[in-house]
Design an enzyme around this catalytic site. Structure first.
Site, mmCIF file in Angstrom:
data_model
loop_
_atom_site.group_PDB
_atom_site.id
_atom_site.type_symbol
_atom_site.label_atom_id
_atom_site.label_comp_id
_atom_site.label_asym_id
_atom_site.label_seq_id
_atom_site.Cartn_x
_atom_site.Cartn_y
_atom_site.Cartn_z
ATOM 1 C CG ASP A 67 -0.291 -0.351 2.519
ATOM 2 O OD1 ASP A 67 0.943 -0.305 2.597
ATOM 3 O OD2 ASP A 67 -1.012 -0.672 3.473
ATOM 4 C CG ASN A 136 -8.780 -0.955 12.068
ATOM 5 O OD1 ASN A 136 -7.915 -1.665 11.560
ATOM 6 N ND2 ASN A 136 -9.202 0.165 11.504
ATOM 7 C CG HIS A 138 -5.867 -1.861 8.821
ATOM 8 N ND1 HIS A 138 -6.024 -0.537 9.169
ATOM 9 C CD2 HIS A 138 -4.534 -2.072 8.829
ATOM 10 C CE1 HIS A 138 -4.848 0.013 9.368
ATOM 11 N NE2 HIS A 138 -3.925 -0.896 9.171
ATOM 12 C CD GLU A 143 -8.717 1.500 7.759
ATOM 13 O OE1 GLU A 143 -8.603 0.554 8.572
ATOM 14 O OE2 GLU A 143 -8.233 2.625 7.954
HETATM 15 C C1 GLP Z 1 -0.451 0.677 8.434
HETATM 16 C C2 GLP Z 1 -0.089 -0.206 7.248
HETATM 17 C C3 GLP Z 1 -0.296 -1.659 7.564
HETATM 18 C C4 GLP Z 1 0.361 -1.999 8.888
HETATM 19 C C5 GLP Z 1 -0.269 -1.174 9.974
HETATM 20 C C6 GLP Z 1 0.280 -1.470 11.350
HETATM 21 O O1 GLP Z 1 -1.815 0.867 8.545
HETATM 22 N N1 GLP Z 1 -0.856 0.110 6.086
HETATM 23 O O2 GLP Z 1 0.233 -2.438 6.519
HETATM 24 O O3 GLP Z 1 0.205 -3.357 9.156
HETATM 25 O O4 GLP Z 1 0.003 0.187 9.675
HETATM 26 O O5 GLP Z 1 1.435 -0.721 11.602
HETATM 27 P P1 GLP Z 1 2.404 -0.987 12.796
HETATM 28 O O6 GLP Z 1 3.184 -2.188 12.443
HETATM 29 O O7 GLP Z 1 3.274 0.252 12.867
HETATM 30 O O8 GLP Z 1 1.582 -1.168 14.014
#
Ligand code: GLP
Length: 241
Positions: A67, A136, A138, A143
């Site tokens: 993404d 959440n 995702h 989402e």
């Molecule tokens: C963002 C990314 C996800 C990732 C999430 C969690 O939303 N798009 O791919 O898994 O963050 O991030 P973190 O690993 O910093 O908690």
């Protein structure tokens, strides 16, 4: 589905890096699906170390990121393009031309999304997909919602994700409101999936993903339909299992 619980985040990173290294050793032109966020950073550090030590050669590897934010310049320090260079691509011998991160600034976002899915298909599909998970539930930027979206698409980020990502920007107003993300269909098309989660703030999402209904309100729950998915968790993320 396998679930492995480790003492700490460093071990989760070592385990994930070991599995990815094994993949690249057994198939040097592997197609890797890569993720951003804090969670995979120890994995990327270990892969960088293995590459520098001459154990793993990324010169024939191709990669696709999950993404990218929309309307954020690619060279912005919080873009996922910048993240990947800083945390992985600058430290391993991957050919940058063999790496792709979706273009969040494309003039025609729907075309970029379709082209992105087509490029993955043309590369033969993803061999190993690395995933983090949002608080959440995702995956990528898919989402919670009423449906699982199959293909790459533009997403309106939820308030919970905007708040979670607020720490990376000067103010909440600076956090992008939209992103381009692989759909869950493209994600579960990967031949192998590694989901990494560390920290107590992921415990509920992990519990819902593993024990809850397979439901688009917890997008990661779809992973249970995949025949080769491994959850690599630290004790805190696994604390509600
Ligand atoms: C963002 C990314 C996800 C990732 C999430 C969690 O939303 N798009 O791919 O898994 O963050 O991030 P973190 O690993 O910093 O908690």
């Amino acid at each position: 589905m396998q679930v492995h619980v480790f003492e700490n985040a460093a071990q989760v990173g070592q385990a994930a890096a070991t599995l990815i290294a094994a993949q690249v050793l057994s198939k040097p032109d592997s197609v890797l699906g890569l993720a951003t966020g804090s969670t995979p950073i120890p994995t990327y550090q270990e892969l960088s170390r293995l590459c520098k030590a001459g154990v793993v050669d990324f010169s024939r590897v191709r990669s696709f990121n999950l993404d990218e934010y929309c309307n954020l310049p690619v060279d912005h320090e919080q873009s996922y393009h910048s993240f990947m260079k800083e945390n992985l691509f600058d430290h391993i011998n991957i050919d940058i031309n063999n790496t792709r991160v979706p273009d969040g600034n494309a003039a025609d976002p729907a075309k970029e999304a379709a082209d992105y899915d087509a490029a993955i298909a043309n590369a033969g599909g993803i061999d190993v997909q690395i995933l983090g998970i949002g608080r959440n539930g995702h995956i990528g930027f898919n989402e919670p919602g009423d449906a699982f979206v199959y293909g790459c698409h533009i997403v309106n980020l939820t308030q919970s994700t905007i708040e979670a990502n607020r720490r990376f920007f000067e103010s909440e107003a600076d956090v992008p409101r939209q992103a381009i993300s692989l759909g869950v269909g493209s994600i579960i098309n990967a031949r192998k999936i590694l989901l990494l989660a560390t920290g107590a703030d992921k415990a509920q999402a992990i519990r819902d993903s593993i024990y809850g209904d397979i439901n688009p309100q917890t997008q990661a729950s779809i992973l249970r339909t995949h025949s080769d998915v491994i959850f690599l968790l630290d004790k805190a993320a696994a604390s509600l299992l």
